[in-house]
Design an enzyme around this catalytic site. Structure first.
Site, PDB file in Angstrom:
ATOM      1  N   CYS A  26       1.972   0.065   2.001  1.00  0.00           N
ATOM      2  CA  CYS A  26       2.834  -1.114   1.914  1.00  0.00           C
ATOM      3  C   CYS A  26       2.746  -2.035   3.131  1.00  0.00           C
ATOM      4  O   CYS A  26       1.794  -2.797   3.230  1.00  0.00           O
ATOM      5  CB  CYS A  26       4.275  -0.676   1.630  1.00  0.00           C
ATOM      6  SG  CYS A  26       5.240  -1.971   0.835  1.00  0.00           S
ATOM      7  N   HIS A  56       5.034   3.966  -2.434  1.00  0.00           N
ATOM      8  CA  HIS A  56       5.935   4.882  -1.734  1.00  0.00           C
ATOM      9  C   HIS A  56       6.197   6.022  -2.712  1.00  0.00           C
ATOM     10  O   HIS A  56       5.653   6.061  -3.807  1.00  0.00           O
ATOM     11  CB  HIS A  56       7.257   4.194  -1.405  1.00  0.00           C
ATOM     12  CG  HIS A  56       7.117   2.994  -0.533  1.00  0.00           C
ATOM     13  ND1 HIS A  56       6.811   3.071   0.803  1.00  0.00           N
ATOM     14  CD2 HIS A  56       7.239   1.668  -0.805  1.00  0.00           C
ATOM     15  CE1 HIS A  56       6.766   1.845   1.312  1.00  0.00           C
ATOM     16  NE2 HIS A  56       7.022   0.976   0.366  1.00  0.00           N
TER      17      HIS A  56
HETATM   18  N1  GLN Z   1       7.552  -6.260   4.492  1.00  0.00           N
HETATM   19  C1  GLN Z   1       6.635  -6.067   3.462  1.00  0.00           C
HETATM   20  C2  GLN Z   1       6.958  -6.757   2.142  1.00  0.00           C
HETATM   21  O1  GLN Z   1       8.120  -6.867   1.776  1.00  0.00           O
HETATM   22  C3  GLN Z   1       6.438  -4.590   3.308  1.00  0.00           C
HETATM   23  C4  GLN Z   1       7.553  -3.840   2.660  1.00  0.00           C
HETATM   24  C5  GLN Z   1       7.404  -2.366   2.718  1.00  0.00           C
HETATM   25  O2  GLN Z   1       6.633  -1.851   3.530  1.00  0.00           O
HETATM   26  N2  GLN Z   1       8.114  -1.644   1.886  1.00  0.00           N
HETATM   27  O3  GLN Z   1       6.047  -7.191   1.487  1.00  0.00           O
END
Ligand code: GLN
Length: 229
Positions: free
Chosen positions: A94, A203
């Protein structure tokens, strides 16, 4: 002793991504192999960083990505890039692949330049745009991963990201979306592969939910005994 490099444990581990580290350590232990965690953060020396056998990075808030990149922009980032270039196995989830890409544009604030390991860009379409949230299912594209003979694999996970990722010509997707948004909810791609580095939006965390991927990564670190277990 297998050294697991963990990117910024205090800043990058949303939605239980720390579970990926626990999963790798447990699966190694069950096969009689010792492992140690090397945190990759502001305190890490160049020699420590160069000694890792695998790098794992988890999700993060936009602000944490900005902070992390301030530290990675110097020598540490160059070392990570050259390790991946030499074929070091890695998993980035992510927020982590977003900063391993060319850049990430958050909804607020300035563009965050990435390390350019993955040929991809990520943009948040604006503060009013919906986030990509929910359970997600995909089929791993083992050809792209470099393991064309691997048995077909469906992975499951949970995604929560505002950024939409678009791959360039130098990057291949990690998986094909069956259900969910994946990279951008438009082109059916999920994640990214470059050499032995995998990036994804899964995740869950990914590895305990999909141990076949954990064992594939470990097979790159310690050998065939981890394949198809
Ligand atoms: N900040 C990033 C987004 O919202 C990653 C989010 C995350 O790692 N869950 O795209």
């Amino acid at each position: 002793m297998i050294k697991i490099g963990w990117l910024y444990p205090d800043l990058m581990s949303t939605y239980g991504d720390r579970g990926n580290i626990i999963c790798l350590q447990k699966r190694l232990q069950w096969r009689g192999k010792q492992s140690e965690i090397i945190p990759i953060d502001v305190h890490t020396s160049e020699n420590q960083l160069k000694s890792v056998d695998i790098i794992i990075g988890g999700g993060s808030q936009d602000i944490a990505q900005e902070i992390v990149m301030r530290d990675l922009r110097g020598t540490k980032g160059k070392i990570i890039k050259s390790l991946i270039e030499k074929g070091l196995p890695a998993l980035f989830v992510c927020g982590a692949p977003q900063i391993m890409g060319n850049y990430y544009e958050p909804a607020w604030g300035k563009r965050i330049e990435g390390l350019g390991i993955f040929d991809m860009v990520t943009k948040n379409p604006g503060k009013d745009a919906e986030r990509c949230i929910g359970n997600v299912t995909a089929e791993v594209l083992w050809d792209n991963v470099g393991a064309p003979d691997h048995e077909p694999t469906i992975i499951t996970g949970f995604e929560n990201h505002g950024g939409r990722t678009y791959l360039g010509n130098g990057a291949k997707p990690f998986a094909k979306i069956i259900k969910g948004n994946g990279n951008n909810s438009e082109d059916g791609t999920e994640g990214v592969v470059y050499k032995n580095a995998i990036g994804c939006y899964f995740h869950g965390p990914l590895l305990p939910r999909n141990p076949i991927v954990a064992d594939y990564l470990l097979s790159l670190v310690v050998g065939k005994e981890f394949s198809n277990n």
